[in-house]
Every structure is written in structure tokens, then in C-alpha cells.
Design a protein around this motif. Structure first.
Motif, PDB file in Angstrom:
ATOM      1  N   ALA A 119     -37.214   5.691 -28.600  1.00  0.00           N
ATOM      2  CA  ALA A 119     -38.110   5.689 -29.754  1.00  0.00           C
ATOM      3  C   ALA A 119     -39.340   4.817 -29.555  1.00  0.00           C
ATOM      4  N   HIS A 120     -39.208   3.715 -28.801  1.00  0.00           N
ATOM      5  CA  HIS A 120     -40.311   2.749 -28.755  1.00  0.00           C
ATOM      6  C   HIS A 120     -40.321   1.951 -27.451  1.00  0.00           C
ATOM      7  N   ALA A 121     -40.172   2.606 -26.331  1.00  0.00           N
ATOM      8  CA  ALA A 121     -40.216   1.882 -25.053  1.00  0.00           C
ATOM      9  C   ALA A 121     -41.472   1.029 -24.992  1.00  0.00           C
ATOM     10  N   MET A 122     -41.293  -0.222 -24.554  1.00  0.00           N
ATOM     11  CA  MET A 122     -42.405  -1.171 -24.565  1.00  0.00           C
ATOM     12  C   MET A 122     -42.480  -1.921 -23.252  1.00  0.00           C
ATOM     13  N   LEU A 123     -43.616  -2.522 -22.991  1.00  0.00           N
ATOM     14  CA  LEU A 123     -43.771  -3.340 -21.792  1.00  0.00           C
ATOM     15  C   LEU A 123     -42.914  -4.600 -21.938  1.00  0.00           C
ATOM     16  N   PRO A 124     -42.496  -5.197 -20.820  1.00  0.00           N
ATOM     17  CA  PRO A 124     -41.474  -6.252 -20.880  1.00  0.00           C
ATOM     18  C   PRO A 124     -41.994  -7.660 -21.131  1.00  0.00           C
ATOM     19  N   HIS A 125     -43.253  -7.815 -21.561  1.00  0.00           N
ATOM     20  CA  HIS A 125     -43.872  -9.131 -21.525  1.00  0.00           C
ATOM     21  C   HIS A 125     -43.436 -10.073 -22.643  1.00  0.00           C
ATOM     22  N   HIS A 126     -42.684  -9.579 -23.624  1.00  0.00           N
ATOM     23  CA  HIS A 126     -42.053 -10.456 -24.605  1.00  0.00           C
ATOM     24  C   HIS A 126     -40.538 -10.503 -24.424  1.00  0.00           C
ATOM     25  N   GLY A 127     -40.022  -9.813 -23.420  1.00  0.00           N
ATOM     26  CA  GLY A 127     -38.583  -9.784 -23.208  1.00  0.00           C
ATOM     27  C   GLY A 127     -37.831  -9.202 -24.385  1.00  0.00           C
ATOM     28  N   GLN A 128     -38.434  -8.191 -25.056  1.00  0.00           N
ATOM     29  CA  GLN A 128     -37.859  -7.709 -26.310  1.00  0.00           C
ATOM     30  C   GLN A 128     -37.263  -6.304 -26.239  1.00  0.00           C
ATOM     31  N   GLY A 129     -37.311  -5.660 -25.086  1.00  0.00           N
ATOM     32  CA  GLY A 129     -36.793  -4.301 -25.015  1.00  0.00           C
ATOM     33  C   GLY A 129     -35.352  -4.199 -25.475  1.00  0.00           C
ATOM     34  N   ALA A 130     -34.464  -4.981 -24.871  1.00  0.00           N
ATOM     35  CA  ALA A 130     -33.051  -4.945 -25.241  1.00  0.00           C
ATOM     36  C   ALA A 130     -32.843  -5.451 -26.661  1.00  0.00           C
ATOM     37  N   ASN A 131     -33.564  -6.485 -27.048  1.00  0.00           N
ATOM     38  CA  ASN A 131     -33.377  -7.068 -28.379  1.00  0.00           C
ATOM     39  C   ASN A 131     -33.791  -6.107 -29.490  1.00  0.00           C
ATOM     40  N   GLN A 132     -34.888  -5.387 -29.291  1.00  0.00           N
ATOM     41  CA  GLN A 132     -35.298  -4.415 -30.298  1.00  0.00           C
ATOM     42  C   GLN A 132     -34.310  -3.257 -30.380  1.00  0.00           C
ATOM     43  N   THR A 133     -33.730  -2.887 -29.247  1.00  0.00           N
ATOM     44  CA  THR A 133     -32.710  -1.846 -29.237  1.00  0.00           C
ATOM     45  C   THR A 133     -31.475  -2.285 -30.016  1.00  0.00           C
ATOM     46  N   ILE A 134     -31.069  -3.525 -29.823  1.00  0.00           N
ATOM     47  CA  ILE A 134     -29.921  -4.071 -30.551  1.00  0.00           C
ATOM     48  C   ILE A 134     -30.211  -4.101 -32.055  1.00  0.00           C
ATOM     49  N   GLU A 135     -31.428  -4.501 -32.416  1.00  0.00           N
ATOM     50  CA  GLU A 135     -31.813  -4.461 -33.826  1.00  0.00           C
ATOM     51  C   GLU A 135     -31.714  -3.039 -34.378  1.00  0.00           C
ATOM     52  N   ASP A 136     -32.251  -2.058 -33.642  1.00  0.00           N
ATOM     53  CA  ASP A 136     -32.176  -0.665 -34.084  1.00  0.00           C
ATOM     54  C   ASP A 136     -30.737  -0.271 -34.389  1.00  0.00           C
ATOM     55  N   ALA A 137     -29.841  -0.617 -33.460  1.00  0.00           N
ATOM     56  CA  ALA A 137     -28.440  -0.222 -33.611  1.00  0.00           C
ATOM     57  C   ALA A 137     -27.839  -0.801 -34.889  1.00  0.00           C
ATOM     58  N   ALA A 138     -28.105  -2.068 -35.146  1.00  0.00           N
ATOM     59  CA  ALA A 138     -27.555  -2.704 -36.345  1.00  0.00           C
ATOM     60  C   ALA A 138     -28.106  -2.070 -37.619  1.00  0.00           C
ATOM     61  N   VAL A 139     -29.402  -1.781 -37.633  1.00  0.00           N
ATOM     62  CA  VAL A 139     -30.018  -1.216 -38.837  1.00  0.00           C
ATOM     63  C   VAL A 139     -29.568   0.225 -39.049  1.00  0.00           C
ATOM     64  N   LEU A 140     -29.537   1.030 -37.986  1.00  0.00           N
ATOM     65  CA  LEU A 140     -29.101   2.420 -38.145  1.00  0.00           C
ATOM     66  C   LEU A 140     -27.659   2.488 -38.640  1.00  0.00           C
ATOM     67  N   ALA A 141     -26.786   1.680 -38.055  1.00  0.00           N
ATOM     68  CA  ALA A 141     -25.391   1.676 -38.508  1.00  0.00           C
ATOM     69  C   ALA A 141     -25.293   1.243 -39.969  1.00  0.00           C
ATOM     70  N   GLY A 142     -26.059   0.218 -40.330  1.00  0.00           N
ATOM     71  CA  GLY A 142     -26.032  -0.249 -41.705  1.00  0.00           C
ATOM     72  C   GLY A 142     -26.538   0.789 -42.683  1.00  0.00           C
ATOM     73  N   CYS A 143     -27.595   1.509 -42.318  1.00  0.00           N
ATOM     74  CA  CYS A 143     -28.132   2.548 -43.197  1.00  0.00           C
ATOM     75  C   CYS A 143     -27.135   3.690 -43.370  1.00  0.00           C
ATOM     76  N   LEU A 144     -26.486   4.098 -42.287  1.00  0.00           N
ATOM     77  CA  LEU A 144     -25.494   5.168 -42.384  1.00  0.00           C
ATOM     78  C   LEU A 144     -24.289   4.739 -43.218  1.00  0.00           C
ATOM     79  N   HIS A 145     -23.982   3.455 -43.173  1.00  0.00           N
ATOM     80  CA  HIS A 145     -22.866   2.939 -43.972  1.00  0.00           C
ATOM     81  C   HIS A 145     -23.212   2.891 -45.452  1.00  0.00           C
TER      82      HIS A 145
END
Length: 385
Positions: free
Chosen positions: A291-317
Motif C-alpha cells: 500500500a505504501h512502500a517507502m524509502l528506508p531513511h526513517h527506518g519506518q517500513g516495518a513499523n508502518q506495516t505493523i501499525e497497519d496490521a493493528a489498525v486493520l485488525a481492530g477495524c474488522l473487530h
């Protein structure tokens, strides 16, 4: 309530985190992964507070803490004389400020912790998606081995070159004009490296090098300008031996030692996705780099993915209607990820300035880095009421 049958495409960080988050809410999902086994991939990953707080909530804190390194500082250094341009504490100070730790972890250890927490049930390996077709309220999935599956909701957690994304948009990754070389060196291979337990950016003309500890190893990513065009299919291409050493031949001895301590790896083209107009359509939704591949200069690729997972699961719940859940998910995630994407994109040229007035101005701004970017690290997932 009736819930759709959920198929997650991709068993990387995003797919497994989503599966665990859904399970925590009592929602079942099946995960399909194209690789025949979940092996060691990549080098290392930086997990910031916005990611570690979620992983702790999913019960992974002890497993990851045991295999992670906690940096002492975040340090920015001059490329040739190694002077500390700016430095900020991490360690306990960081955890006290943001409510969760910063961990440097080998990607294989993170993958192992996630896969062990998930288990073997509802995990289907060797399943490369080749087609996705919507038929009424169900998606028909076909895999390269000839097998098929159906699902009411398909989640594309299959990375920057996502097959699932084609069901929603024809947007394609954009080459940044920069490329990277990765490496993992032992500590004793870089005896002259100052502050080896810190996260460090070495900034210089047309290049920068980031490194941080992951236990007994030092992980580095060297980012350089060029090539002007990316001709190789995919994101990886071979480079002539000595390319990396040649680029950094005039840099500080510690950097020359680091890049020369391991065989030169392939050149990685650094790509990002343009902001997507939408992340979901007809029972299909995207997550993470899809959805939002980004350059690695903030080290946030994995962290934003983890955030997505938590929010999507919460919304579906929280939402009885899946389409309403997906609209909430997009609303909560699109703006934030666009901000991080944009910031990562503009950071690259700032790290590659030659010595001079522009670099001096950047260096002054680096002293305010924590306050300027606390919005990234302090984030806690928001969910619909």
C-alpha cells in the motif's frame, strides 16, 4: 456476527502480524506465502516504539527482547572526520519518552518470533498467487502450483511488487534515483568503529551510511546516488566487484573498514510507491509495502506495516460491516503513511549534501530531530469508536 473468510497473501512481517492481531480479536485468517519455507530473509530491521508497543501487546516482547539490541544513542557523523554532528539518547530515555523500546533485531529473528507465535495451522507455504478474480461476494484465488482457494476478504500483504494490488490500482513503484548496498559484519571486524552500540548515520557527498547493532553483528545500509535509471528487472542487480569500496574510498577509515569487511552484496534499487487514491475495493485490501512502500531513511517500513496490521485488525473487530471497517482503516492509515513516505523521500538528498552552507544548515536542524519527529514514534493505533 458473520465474518468473511479472510485470506492474507504474504507471510512476512505484515501478514503474520495481521494474523496474530486478528487472532487476538477472535477472528480467523488463512495466510498464503509463496516461499516454500519461512527462512532467513534480509539483514536487520529497526523496530521503533510505534512498532514495539504493538508487538509487545501481541505477546512477542520477551522473545524479541532476548534477541535484540537496544541502541545507546542516535548519532549523525561527518563523512570524513567522524565528528558527531548531532546526537540524541536512545536506551532508557527513549523508552521513558515514547512508552516502548527501540530494538535493533535481525530480520530472521523477527520472522522466527512471528512465525512461532502463529504456528503451522492456517499457514500455507509454496503458494504463489497468480490470479485473483472477484465473483459476487467471494474472491477466487489461483496459485502457481494449480491449487485454488476462495475468500470473502483478501488482504494483500505481499510487498512492494504486490500481485494483489493489481485488483485495486495499476500504480507501480517509482525509482528514487538512489540505490543501496546491505551488509552484516561482526563487531570484531570493525575495531575502529566509534560508538558501535549507537544507531549512526554517516553523511557525505552523494552518499550516506546507516549502521546499528543487532547483538553480535553490526548491520549497515550504504545508500548512494544512481544509477540514473534502473534497468534490471525487480529491485536487485549485480554490481561490479569493488563498486561499494570505490564509492567510499575517501571516507573515514572506520567506514572503509566496514564496507570492506564482507563480500560486496548486490545493489538494491530504492523504490517507493506514489500515494494511492485508495487501498481497498470489492473485498480486497492492501497492507504494508503493498500500500505504501517507502524509502528506508526513517527506518519506518516495518513499523508502518505493523501499525497497519493493528489498525486493520481492530477495524474488522469493531465494525459489523466489512466495507465500513475498510473505510475506517483507509481513513486512519492513508494520511499518516503519506506523511512518513513524503518525509522519507525528502530526507535522502539532505543526507547526501557536500560540505558547505546547505550541510551546515541541515546539521543545525538535526539538533531538533527528536521534537521534529516525535509524531512518528509516539503514535498509538487509533480505532473507530
Amino acid at each position: 456476527m458473520d465474518r468473511p473468510d479472510i485470506a492474507v497473501i504474504g507471510a512476512g512481517i505484515g501478514g503474520l502480524t495481521l494474523g496474530l492481531a486478528l487472532r487476538r480479536h477472535g477472528i480467523r485468517a488463512r495466510i498464503y506465502e509463496q516461499a516454500p519455507e519461512l527462512g532467513e530473509v534480509g539483514a536487520a530491521v529497526a523496530l521503533a516504539a510505534n512498532g514495539t508497543r504493538i508487538l509487545r501487546e501481541l505477546g512477542l516482547g520477551s522473545a524479541l527482547e532476548a534477541t535484540s539490541a537496544v541502541p545507546t544513542e542516535l548519532v549523525y557523523r561527518h563523512w570524513s572526520d567522524a565528528r558527531r554532528v548531532a546526537a540524541h539518547p536512545v536506551g532508557r530515555w527513549y523508552e521513558d519518552r515514547f512508552g516502548a523500546p527501540f530494538w535493533g533485531v535481525h530480520r530472521a529473528h523477527l520472522q522466527r518470533a512471528l512465525s512461532q507465535a502463529w504456528g503451522t495451522g492456517d499457514l500455507h507455504l509454496g503458494k504463489e498467487l497468480v490470479s485473483l478474480r472477484r465473483e459476487g461476494d467471494t474472491s477466487a484465488l489461483t496459485f502457481a502450483d494449480g491449487s485454488t482457494a476462495t475468500a470473502g476478504l483478501v488482504v494483500g500483504a505481499d510487498g512492494i511488487r504486490s500481485r494483489v494490488r493489481g485488483a485495486i490500482t495499476d500504480a507501480a513503484p517509482v525509482y528514487s534515483g538512489t540505490s543501496g548496498f546491505r551488509g552484516l559484519v561482526t563487531r570484531d571486524a570493525v575495531p575502529d568503529l566509534p560508538d558501535p552500540d549507537a544507531v549512526q548515520f554517516w553523511m557525505g557527498p552523494d552518499a550516506h551510511l546507516l549502521h546499528y547493532a543487532t547483538g553480535e553483528f553490526i548491520n549497515f545500509l550504504a545508500v548512494v546516488e544512481g544509477p540514473d535509471r534502473w534497468e534490471a528487472p525487480g529491485g536487485v542487480a549485480p554490481a561490479p566487484d569493488g563498486t561499494l569500496a570505490g564509492i567510499f574510498r575517501d571516507w573515514h577509515p572506520a567506514i572503509r573498514t566496514m564496507v570492506g569487511a564482507v563480500p560486496q552484496g548486490p545493489r538494491w534499487g530504492l523504490f517507493a510507491l506514489p500515494p494511492l487514491d485508495r487501498w481497498s475495493a470489492d473485498g480486497v485490501v492492501l497492507l504494508g509495502d503493498a500500500a505504501h512502500a517507502m524509502l528506508p531513511h526513517h527506518g519506518q517500513g516495518a513499523n508502518q506495516t505493523i501499525e497497519d496490521a493493528a489498525v486493520l485488525a481492530g477495524c474488522l473487530h469493531r465494525c459489523d460491516d466489512v466495507q465500513v471497517a475498510l473505510r475506517h482503516y483507509e481513513r486512519l492509515r492513508r494520511c499518516r503513511t503519506r506523511q512518513v513516505q513524503r518525509s522519507s523521500w525528502v530526507t535522502s538528498p539532505l543526507l547526501h549534501l557536500p560540505d558547505g552552507d546547505a550541510a551546515a544548515n541541515r546539521d543545525r536542524r538535526l539538533h531538533h530531530l527528536v521534537d521534529d519527529f516525535s509524531w512518528i514514534h509516539a503514535y498509538e493505533p487509533l480505532l473507530p469508536a
